[in-house]
Design a protein around this motif. Structure first.
Motif, short mmCIF file in Angstrom:
data_model
loop_
_atom_site.label_atom_id
_atom_site.label_comp_id
_atom_site.label_asym_id
_atom_site.label_seq_id
_atom_site.Cartn_x
_atom_site.Cartn_y
_atom_site.Cartn_z
N ARG A 204 0.78 -1.31 0.14
CA ARG A 204 0.11 -0.05 -0.06
C ARG A 204 0.89 1.19 -0.08
NH1 ARG A 204 -3.86 -2.79 -2.00
NH2 ARG A 204 -5.36 -3.59 -0.34
N GLN B 130 -0.96 4.40 -1.01
CA GLN B 130 -2.21 4.47 -0.14
C GLN B 130 -1.69 4.52 1.43
OE1 GLN B 130 -4.28 1.06 -1.26
NE2 GLN B 130 -4.75 1.65 -3.30
N GLU C 176 -3.80 3.80 4.57
CA GLU C 176 -4.26 2.45 4.79
C GLU C 176 -2.77 1.56 5.24
OE1 GLU C 176 -5.96 -1.35 2.31
OE2 GLU C 176 -6.17 0.47 1.52
#
Length: 335
Positions: free
Chosen positions: A76, A81, A84
């Motif tokens: 991630r 991301q 997350e």
């Protein structure tokens, strides 16, 4: 509307004034990315997606499987991301206090987001778990370099070389960039050349030499080194250095194409700062403000507030510029 040449002149004059006032001009220097891709992988987004799906299935069966949490968190992180990734990596270290890799991945994410004290604690825990991991010392040294703790940084890079004398990253990503920060260009060049002899297949020595030559005004040599790094690894952050070089040369269309291409791979504050600088120089002020704001949201220590200060002064927004100056000073302090 003023043309790009007059903006460049006004911007350069303004930077000189700011520097004399003692404000750190972080925007003007290319930050160094992580020593390796988060998660130790150069997977494409498609491949990473397939691997992520397999890891998610493992976690459905056992939500506290630290190794799967750490690997998924690293994936991630690698595709941008960040929130997350943070959640997954923090779960990974809670699930297994002996998982060295989880601590290293979390440390790199904390450093990437400007959380230096938290990053240091995670690196030290990883080193406690495995004192013979030379990469951990190199990454901790990078953290100290980011914070201006140069003596401690050099000690970490030397420790890595004591463990592994063939550590090309200790020479390039470590000592080379440290010397570059200190303006020791001959020493930096020698360190990158040493790394090249150890690992001619790595992009890092060429990226480093590109930065040395850029700093010393050898633009043709700099471009050649950045392009060579990209030939070795097309996903390399050498593209960011190349974009900044094109900005130095007022090759704005080429700089924008390079920055936009890098940003499509993963949002990073140094790419966003490069775009902010470009948009400022070409009088695209709303776009400049937007990307500098994105930059500080990712990492408030990486120069975005300095970029906003300069932008607001150009626009005559004095009170807001002063607010940004204070924030830039606050986040430039050693953690």
């Amino acid at each position: 509307m003023p043309d790009a040449s007059s903006i460049h002149y006004r911007f350069s004059r303004l930077v000189a004034v700011v520097l004399l006032a003692g404000v750190s001009a972080l925007l003007w220097r290319l930050p160094v990315p992580s020593a390796r891709p988060p998660g130790g992988t150069t997977m494409s987004k498609g491949t990473a997606g397939d691997r992520a799906a397999a890891l998610e299935e493992k976690l459905r069966q056992n939500p506290d499987q630290s190794a799967a949490l750490a690997e998924l968190g690293a994936l991630r992180f690698g595709i941008g991301q960040y929130d997350e990734a943070l959640s997954l990596l923090e779960r990974a270290v809670r699930a297994d206090q002996e998982n060295e890799q989880a601590f290293l991945e979390l440390a790199m994410l904390y450093r990437f987001r400007g959380r230096y004290a938290d990053a240091e604690a995670m690196f030290l825990r990883a080193i406690q778990l495995n004192p013979k991991n030379d990469w951990a010392y190199v990454d901790l040294g990078k953290l100290y370099r980011n914070g201006g703790r140069h003596a401690e940084a050099e000690a970490m890079f030397r420790q890595a070389l004591d463990i592994n004398p063939k550590s090309h990253l200790a020479w390039s990503y470590g000592l080379g960039y440290l010397y570059l920060d200190q303006g020791r260009y001959a020493d930096a060049e020698a360190a990158f050349q040493k790394a090249m002899t150890l690992a001619p297949e790595s992009e890092w020595p060429y990226m480093g030499l590109g930065s040395v030559y850029r700093e010393t005004g050898k633009h043709a040599e700099s471009e050649a080194m950045f392009l060579r790094a990209l030939k070795v690894n097309p996903e390399s952050d050498a593209a960011i250095g190349l974009g900044h070089l094109y900005l130095d040369q007022r090759r704005y269309a080429e700089a924008e194409a390079v920055f936009e291409g890098s940003l499509a791979k993963r949002p990073k504050s140094d790419i966003l700062n490069g775009l902010g600088f470009l948009y400022t120089l070409t009088a695209r002020y709303p776009e400049a403000e937007a990307v500098f704001r994105q930059s500080v949201a990712i990492n408030p220590r990486n120069g975005g507030y300095g970029g906003l200060e300069k932008l607001y002064r150009l626009e005559g927004r004095g009170a807001e510029a002063e607010d940004m100056r204070r924030l830039a000073a606050e986040f430039s302090r050693k953690p």
